[in-house]
Design an enzyme around this catalytic site. Structure first.
Site, PDB file in Angstrom:
ATOM      1  N   CYS A   2     -82.535  43.958  16.582  1.00 20.40           N
ATOM      2  CA  CYS A   2     -84.561  43.733  16.161  1.00 20.40           C
ATOM      3  C   CYS A   2     -83.914  44.796  14.492  1.00 20.40           C
ATOM      4  CB  CYS A   2     -85.308  44.561  16.649  1.00 20.40           C
ATOM      5  SG  CYS A   2     -85.194  43.397  18.752  1.00 20.40           S
ATOM      6  N   ARG A  27     -80.501  41.771  10.992  1.00 18.08           N
ATOM      7  CA  ARG A  27     -81.033  42.731  12.660  1.00 18.08           C
ATOM      8  C   ARG A  27     -80.881  42.353  13.756  1.00 18.08           C
ATOM      9  NH1 ARG A  27     -80.539  48.407  11.430  1.00 18.08           N
ATOM     10  NH2 ARG A  27     -81.976  48.830  13.571  1.00 18.08           N
ATOM     11  N   TRP A  74     -84.285  40.344  18.176  1.00 19.99           N
ATOM     12  CA  TRP A  74     -83.460  39.647  18.879  1.00 19.99           C
ATOM     13  C   TRP A  74     -83.587  40.132  20.482  1.00 19.99           C
ATOM     14  CZ3 TRP A  74     -79.322  40.949  22.081  1.00 19.99           C
ATOM     15  CH2 TRP A  74     -78.460  40.434  21.674  1.00 19.99           C
ATOM     16  N   ASN A  99     -87.690  47.893  18.624  1.00 16.36           N
ATOM     17  CA  ASN A  99     -86.390  48.001  18.708  1.00 16.36           C
ATOM     18  C   ASN A  99     -85.819  49.007  19.333  1.00 16.36           C
ATOM     19  OD1 ASN A  99     -83.832  47.431  17.697  1.00 16.36           O
ATOM     20  ND2 ASN A  99     -83.663  48.726  15.878  1.00 16.36           N
ATOM     21  N   GLY A 100     -84.670  47.870  20.577  1.00 15.88           N
ATOM     22  CA  GLY A 100     -84.086  49.254  21.561  1.00 15.88           C
ATOM     23  C   GLY A 100     -84.548  48.538  22.711  1.00 15.88           C
ATOM     24  N   GLU A 482     -58.493  39.958  14.781  1.00 16.52           N
ATOM     25  CA  GLU A 482     -59.967  39.278  14.161  1.00 16.52           C
ATOM     26  C   GLU A 482     -60.043  38.381  13.004  1.00 16.52           C
ATOM     27  OE1 GLU A 482     -61.859  41.675  13.354  1.00 16.52           O
ATOM     28  OE2 GLU A 482     -63.201  40.832  11.215  1.00 16.52           O
ATOM     29  N   LYS A 486     -63.307  36.436  13.192  1.00 12.11           N
ATOM     30  CA  LYS A 486     -64.060  35.608  12.570  1.00 12.11           C
ATOM     31  C   LYS A 486     -64.406  34.623  12.963  1.00 12.11           C
ATOM     32  CE  LYS A 486     -65.515  38.350  11.206  1.00 12.11           C
ATOM     33  NZ  LYS A 486     -65.156  39.798  11.761  1.00 12.11           N
ATOM     34  N   GLU A 489     -67.488  34.004  15.712  1.00 13.04           N
ATOM     35  CA  GLU A 489     -67.794  34.119  15.349  1.00 13.04           C
ATOM     36  C   GLU A 489     -69.172  33.011  14.921  1.00 13.04           C
ATOM     37  OE1 GLU A 489     -69.029  39.152  14.770  1.00 13.04           O
ATOM     38  OE2 GLU A 489     -67.531  37.978  13.561  1.00 13.04           O
ATOM     39  N   HIS A 505     -45.926  33.022  28.554  1.00 13.37           N
ATOM     40  CA  HIS A 505     -46.695  33.186  29.503  1.00 13.37           C
ATOM     41  C   HIS A 505     -48.037  33.090  30.217  1.00 13.37           C
ATOM     42  CE1 HIS A 505     -43.290  36.219  29.989  1.00 13.37           C
ATOM     43  NE2 HIS A 505     -43.702  36.583  29.050  1.00 13.37           N
ATOM     44  N   LYS A 604     -76.098  42.144  13.566  1.00  8.48           N
ATOM     45  CA  LYS A 604     -75.095  42.714  12.993  1.00  8.48           C
ATOM     46  C   LYS A 604     -75.311  44.078  13.858  1.00  8.48           C
ATOM     47  CE  LYS A 604     -72.920  43.904   9.038  1.00  8.48           C
ATOM     48  NZ  LYS A 604     -71.686  43.783   9.363  1.00  8.48           N
TER      49      LYS A 604
END
Ligand code: G6P
Length: 609
Positions: A2, A27, A74, A99-100, A482, A486, A489, A505, A604
């Site tokens: 947020c 955010r 968010w 926020n939080g 990574e 990417k 996401e 395996h 983010k």
């Protein structure tokens, strides 16, 4: 998560609040809202979806005001619906953005209900608004009511509040989530991040943990966690406004991929003094601390975690120091055993990731020899709270999917590895050779960027698939991780990474013509093994996309496409091979039409656990 913003001025601040929220959208972006106090009283406007939806509603209503608070959300508690969007209001008198997470909100909610408060949302935030309103009945000011409320709240958060009893005032507080005050001329601002305020000022006060700020258009007073007036320095930011704008690029992510060559140069340069890598760059005590270190323990989240994994390979192989790495979210809940003379190393682009910060705070109590952070934001909590710090100079990263922050973290890990290696037998001449290799990283990246067109063409073949597998070996395994992250996401294609040797395996069972395999296979000691792994894939009809280098003898054929990168020293190969994987994910996402910079459900800066 947020973003919040507030402004108090002698002009209409609603356009600024909306622009500020646009800058903070990275955010969180599932709903947004603003509240102001004007001659008609407390007025709020909220909209589901992006800030643009709110902007349109505001334009239609013509809402204006010389002070206000805004929020882009968010969702944590309650679905992304208008009634859950911030600001939350209590009895048309108090408005709050937050926020939080408030951990004890359920009991507070029950108590407030017995006091007669009615709730219109499922959020934890609404209790803050009602508590402030409740305290205003007995306290003489908004500042006092907010201070009383803060004593009751448990969790990590940042808030900003306004009350129609004091229309010329914003009170904001920081506990666990970042908050910065912007100082203007007869106007003042507050926000989760400087990016929201750069259009108005360069002068900032970075609030510290537990701070409460009382703000009018003329004055800013900061109180510390004990309620005393605190002197906080005004710092002038040198971040340029265009650093947080897309310029000619269609997306921040593409801009940031292209900025990597400069970012790497900017990250390496300050760590060099008199033609040598300088340990003093980490902090004044660095040399003494590193002398004592016998082990390293790394924690991070997301992309930063992958940089940590690459670092652990480097640190053991070249630095000759035992090293382990794990997700910050797991670390502190598993009662880790702390050995003597161990360095605790955290990586984070933002320096505000809740799990990473919590891991650092746990580690500081747990008996480590010292803490070291690798971070991109010098004003962040992580930097402030670590003994040593390697500051990366990637510049502001806006795209939710991290790119240039990652490759600069790899550069930092390379340098820290050399600091350890010089204590374990690496001679000056060898170190100088590695330094020259590091200096070549920027040019190598530029060469990789020349493959952009080819990668865009190849991306077509991945755009319609639902699943994909990424393979690598050695320090290319975390690069495969990574690359897979990417892709998932931003394109929402399921992507998994495996070390090539693990294929037989389990994941081999998944291989058929609908499962593309992306392999990162530079010419290194493990390339013959990787070749054998890829043959196992081909034998089962799997389609291969191989990133190799000029020196390797992979050739494109029916089932496989090979893209060749410049040949570089193993030391910087992880940096180089990241770039084509970023471009691949980017182009696949663009073809699929997803929101590249703000992928669904993600944010983010994850400041909640
Ligand atoms: C979020 C972001 C990722 C990032 C991770 C860790 O999940 O979407 O891109 O890698 O947080 O962030 P940090 O700021 O600690 O590197």
């Amino acid at each position: 998560m947020c973003g919040l913003v507030g402004a108090i001025a002698r002009r209409d601040v609603i356009p600024f609040l909306v622009d500020g929220l646009r800058s903070l959208e990275y955010r969180g972006y599932d709903s947004a809202g603003v509240a102001t106090l004007n001659d008609k009283g407390l007025y709020k406007q909220r909209a589901v979806g992006k800030v643009e939806a709110l902007a349109q509603q505001l334009a239609a209503t013509g809402m204006s005001g010389t002070m206000g608070i805004g929020h882009t959300r968010w969702a944590t508690h309650g679905r992304p619906e208008e009634n859950n969007a911030h600001p939350h209001v209590s009895t048309e008198m108090v408005a709050v953005v937050h926020n939080g997470i408030i951990e004890n909100y359920e009991e507070m909610r029950r108590e407030l209900q017995t006091l007669g408060y009615e709730f219109e949302s499922q959020t934890d935030t609404e209790v803050i608004a009602h508590r402030i309103h409740h305290h205003l009945q007995s306290q003489h000011s908004l500042l006092a009511a907010v201070t009383e409320t803060l004593k009751e709240l448990e969790g990590a958060f940042a808030i900003a509040a306004i009350s129609n009893e004091e229309p010329g005032r914003i009170v904001a507080a920081r506990r666990g989530s970042p908050l910065v005050v912007g100082i203007g001329k007869e106007e003042n601002f507050v926000a989760s991040d400087v990016t929201a305020l750069l259009s108005e000022t360069r002068d900032f006060i970075f609030l510290e943990e537990g701070d409460v700020v009382d703000m009018t258009s003329e004055a800013v007073t900061v109180y510390n966690e004990y309620g005393r007036v605190a002197e906080r320095p005004i710092q002038t930011s040198n971040v340029k406004k265009n650093a947080v704008e897309k310029g000619d690029y269609p997306h921040f992510m593409l801009k940031e991929i292209y900025e990597q060559s400069i970012a790497l140069r900017q990250t390496l340069a300050p760590a060099i003094k008199d033609e040598r890598l300088d340990e003093g760059y980490l902090g004044t005590d660095a040399e003494d601390i590193l002398d004592r270190i016998e082990r390293i323990h790394i924690c991070a989240c997301g992309t930063s975690y992958h940089a940590g994994v690459v670092g652990s390979y480097l640190l053991e192989k070249l630095g000759k120091i035992p090293c382990r790495v794990e997700h910050a979210s797991e670390y502190r809940y598993r009662s880790p055993v702390v050995t003597d003379n161990t360095l605790f190393l955290v990586l984070s682009q933002s320096g505000e990731t809740a799990d990473t910060l919590a891991a650092l705070r746990y580690a500081k109590q747990a008996g480590y020899a010292a803490t070291l952070s690798i971070c991109n934001v010098d004003s962040s909590s992580l930097v402030r709270e670590s003994d040593l710090c390697f500051l990366t100079h990637a510049g502001p990263e806006i795209g939710v999917a991290s790119t240039k922050a990652f490759t600069t973290q790899l550069m930092a890990m390379n340098i820290i590895t050399l600091f350890m290696a010089r204590r374990r037998g690496l001679d000056e001449a060898e170190e100088q050779r590695y330094l020259q290799v590091l200096k070549q990283a920027s040019a190598a990246i530029e060469a990789a960027l020349n493959l952009d067109g080819q990668i865009r063409d190849i991306a077509m073949s991945l755009a319609d698939c639902s699943h994909s597998l990424f393979l690598g070996r050695g320090n290319m395994y975390p690069i495969a991780m990574e690359g897979a992250l990417k892709l998932k996401e931003i394109s929402y294609i399921h992507a998994e990474a495996y070390p090539g040797g693990e294929l037989k395996h389990g994941p081999l069972a998944l291989i058929d013509e609908d499962m593309p395999i992306v392999a990162v296979a530079p010419k290194d000691a493990l390339q013959p093994k990787m070749k054998a792994n890829l043959q196992e894939v081909q034998a089962r009809g799997g389609k291969l996309l191989i990133f190799a280098d000029q020196g390797s003898d992979f050739e494109s054929a029916n089932q496989s496409t090979v893209l060749k990168l410049p040949t570089v020293d193993d030391f910087i190969a992880p940096i180089l091979y990241t770039v084509p994987l970023q471009l691949l994910a980017y182009h696949v996402a663009v073809i699929r039409g997803t929101n590249v910079d703000q992928p669904r459900n993600l944010a983010k800066s994850v400041t909640v656990e």
